[in-house]
Enzyme design. Sequence first.
Site, short mmCIF file in Angstrom:
data_model
loop_
_atom_site.label_atom_id
_atom_site.label_comp_id
_atom_site.label_asym_id
_atom_site.label_seq_id
_atom_site.Cartn_x
_atom_site.Cartn_y
_atom_site.Cartn_z
CD GLU A 252 13.01 -6.21 -28.78
OE1 GLU A 252 12.18 -5.30 -28.61
OE2 GLU A 252 13.83 -6.21 -29.72
CD1 TRP B 114 14.65 -2.51 -28.35
CD2 TRP B 114 14.37 -0.28 -28.29
NE1 TRP B 114 14.93 -2.00 -29.60
CE2 TRP B 114 14.76 -0.65 -29.59
CE3 TRP B 114 14.14 1.07 -28.01
CZ2 TRP B 114 14.92 0.29 -30.61
CZ3 TRP B 114 14.29 2.01 -29.02
CH2 TRP B 114 14.68 1.61 -30.30
CD1 TRP C 86 0.29 18.13 -33.19
CD2 TRP C 86 0.31 16.39 -34.60
NE1 TRP C 86 1.52 17.52 -33.08
CE2 TRP C 86 1.56 16.44 -33.93
CE3 TRP C 86 0.10 15.37 -35.52
CZ2 TRP C 86 2.59 15.53 -34.16
CZ3 TRP C 86 1.11 14.46 -35.76
CH2 TRP C 86 2.34 14.55 -35.09
CG ASN D 96 6.68 -4.01 -30.28
OD1 ASN D 96 6.53 -2.90 -29.77
ND2 ASN D 96 7.63 -4.27 -31.14
CD1 TRP E 63 3.61 13.46 -31.02
CD2 TRP E 63 3.60 12.60 -28.97
NE1 TRP E 63 4.36 14.28 -30.22
CE2 TRP E 63 4.38 13.78 -28.96
CE3 TRP E 63 3.45 11.89 -27.77
CZ2 TRP E 63 4.99 14.28 -27.81
CZ3 TRP E 63 4.06 12.38 -26.62
CH2 TRP E 63 4.83 13.56 -26.66
CD1 TRP F 34 2.09 5.93 -27.43
CD2 TRP F 34 1.35 6.74 -29.38
NE1 TRP F 34 0.93 5.27 -27.76
CE2 TRP F 34 0.45 5.74 -28.94
CE3 TRP F 34 1.09 7.38 -30.59
CZ2 TRP F 34 -0.68 5.38 -29.66
CZ3 TRP F 34 -0.04 7.04 -31.31
CH2 TRP F 34 -0.92 6.05 -30.86
P1 FAD Z 1 8.47 -9.15 -25.66
O1 FAD Z 1 8.61 -9.01 -27.12
O2 FAD Z 1 8.45 -10.52 -25.10
O3 FAD Z 1 9.65 -8.29 -25.03
C1 FAD Z 1 10.19 -8.57 -23.73
C2 FAD Z 1 10.18 -7.32 -22.89
O4 FAD Z 1 11.05 -6.34 -23.46
C3 FAD Z 1 8.83 -6.65 -22.80
O5 FAD Z 1 8.05 -7.26 -21.81
C4 FAD Z 1 9.23 -5.22 -22.47
O6 FAD Z 1 9.51 -5.08 -21.11
C5 FAD Z 1 10.52 -5.05 -23.24
N1 FAD Z 1 10.27 -4.41 -24.53
C6 FAD Z 1 10.02 -5.02 -25.71
N2 FAD Z 1 9.89 -4.12 -26.70
C7 FAD Z 1 10.04 -2.91 -26.13
C8 FAD Z 1 10.00 -1.57 -26.61
N3 FAD Z 1 9.81 -1.29 -27.91
N4 FAD Z 1 10.15 -0.57 -25.74
C9 FAD Z 1 10.36 -0.82 -24.43
N5 FAD Z 1 10.42 -2.05 -23.90
C10 FAD Z 1 10.26 -3.08 -24.74
N6 FAD Z 1 5.85 -1.50 -23.42
C11 FAD Z 1 5.51 -1.43 -22.12
O7 FAD Z 1 5.98 -2.26 -21.32
N7 FAD Z 1 4.63 -0.48 -21.67
C12 FAD Z 1 4.07 0.44 -22.50
O8 FAD Z 1 3.29 1.29 -22.04
C13 FAD Z 1 4.39 0.36 -23.89
N8 FAD Z 1 3.82 1.23 -24.77
C14 FAD Z 1 4.16 1.15 -26.10
C15 FAD Z 1 3.60 2.07 -27.00
C16 FAD Z 1 3.93 2.03 -28.35
C17 FAD Z 1 3.32 3.04 -29.31
C18 FAD Z 1 4.85 1.07 -28.81
C19 FAD Z 1 5.21 1.00 -30.27
C20 FAD Z 1 5.41 0.16 -27.92
C21 FAD Z 1 5.09 0.18 -26.56
N9 FAD Z 1 5.64 -0.73 -25.64
C22 FAD Z 1 5.31 -0.64 -24.32
C23 FAD Z 1 6.69 -1.68 -26.05
C24 FAD Z 1 6.19 -3.08 -26.48
O9 FAD Z 1 5.15 -2.98 -27.39
C25 FAD Z 1 5.75 -3.96 -25.31
O10 FAD Z 1 6.75 -3.95 -24.30
C26 FAD Z 1 5.53 -5.40 -25.75
O11 FAD Z 1 4.54 -5.45 -26.74
C27 FAD Z 1 5.11 -6.24 -24.56
O12 FAD Z 1 4.87 -7.57 -24.93
P2 FAD Z 1 5.87 -8.71 -24.48
O13 FAD Z 1 6.11 -8.64 -23.01
O14 FAD Z 1 5.32 -10.00 -25.01
O15 FAD Z 1 7.18 -8.31 -25.24
#
Ligand code: FAD
Length: 446
Positions: free
Chosen positions: A260, A263, A290, A325, A343, A366
């Site tokens: 993650e 990602w 759209w 997420n 989007w 997005w």
């Molecule tokens: P955990 O599941 O604990 O993951 C650990 C870390 O991994 C996160 O803190 C983050 O830094 C990174 N990570 C995890 N999943 C993703 C992912 N899909 N993409 C990029 N990094 C990821 N994340 C943001 O930090 N900022 C945003 O503006 C953002 N916008 C999003 C918009 C959409 C439409 C979607 C589908 C996802 C988005 N995410 C974003 C990714 C993800 O949803 C969040 O990082 C996550 O929910 C944060 O919670 P957590 O720290 O508990 O994640």
Amino acid sequence: MNGARGITVHWFRRDLRLEDNHGLFRALSEHGNVQPLFIFDTGILDKLEDRADRRVDLIHRTLEDLQRRLVERGSTLLVAHGSPVEVWKTLLDRYPITAVTANHDHEPYAQARDKAVGELLAGRGIPFRTFKDISIFERNEVVKDDGGPYTVYTPYMRKWKSLFHPSMAQAYPSEKHAEAFRRSDPEPMPSLQQIGFQPTDLVVPPMEVSDELLRHYERTRDLPAVAGTSRMSTHLRFGTVSVRALVRRSLELSPKYLNELIWREFFMQVLWHFPHPEKAFKPAYDRIAWRHDEQDLARWTAGLTGYPLVDAGMRELSATGLMHNRVRMVVASFLTKHLLIDWRMGEAWFAAKLLDFELSSNNGGWQWASGSGCDAAPYFRVFNPTLQLQRFDPALTYVKRWVPEHGTVNYPRPMVVHETARARALATFKEGLERSTVTAAQQRMF
Ligand code: FAD
């Protein structure tokens, strides 16, 4: 160390911590007499619509904490408010600055800002040294064998891992060099009101994540009712935790968690290579017709779509600035597929509300959901919000937390029927994409 009383300024931006901070470490250990600085940038603040913005509140509270800790060490944090170039001009008149350090920030706005400040400093003969701090790899450090950028996650992730060495996640122990901060009387900090904002109902996510959580992360990460994710995104955004520390723990406790974090770096490098987040990554998707429907958009933002998982997520976002997420994916799919709304409208709503708003991840997320992005799910994969609910919140625990009227007459009926909306989305996407093929083919004839 500078022999004279020259000052080295460390400019904090998205690295708001004293521990394991690369740029700060280099300033303290290689220069000395270090004056920390933060600038509330009017170029960013003036664009925020809500004067009660939780992110500004969070930065302000974090700076208060940094100030307290620096004062304990006989130093102080300088906090300025204005356009960075103008602030720097004032600082250069006021202090004998001989060097400036900062950590890299590769967002398009930040690059332009740093270029302008770098030119100003260079004009006065002052070195502006910047360092990698917010990621393990950045810019074009992970590219294909032919030098081109990766646009698909899995091969990027594999290459990332093949290039990674544990030494890259070693800490830079800035906290061990506290004696190298410039000694000074405390400088007053502007209040939130003085920079044009109000206090908010902000609840800062905990800075600690337990070993236990990381060990079970793979099993719990998809369940929005459970506190099963790390909630580190906000801290990663503002640099209140070090990504290196999280990578070290992931190596020990959770390979899935490392994926993650990768990602995040994947989307960062996509934005660096393709700095046009306003455009569909796959240009054909900019031909989709759209729907412009303010009322439908308003029902989505308010969490009144009649689909409980979507509504719970949208209400969680408004109430806390965060959303799980799994639910982000479902609400984004619902807006772009079920409601056929661009989007970019959803991206803008998230950008305004998310505490962890990160341009690269938000744009990437997005575009992934709409099908237009890198590594996209094919457009014909439309999440069924009812099945997603059954699968990820079967006991309705999450839904009941955010949608208390669910199951009563006060809860709205679904604003669209899933099957009908799905068929409309497929037809509209198909038509838009086929039209663009024709247009591209026609264009080649001339
Ligand atoms: P955990 O599941 O604990 O993951 C650990 C870390 O991994 C996160 O803190 C983050 O830094 C990174 N990570 C995890 N999943 C993703 C992912 N899909 N993409 C990029 N990094 C990821 N994340 C943001 O930090 N900022 C945003 O503006 C953002 N916008 C999003 C918009 C959409 C439409 C979607 C589908 C996802 C988005 N995410 C974003 C990714 C993800 O949803 C969040 O990082 C996550 O929910 C944060 O919670 P957590 O720290 O508990 O994640």
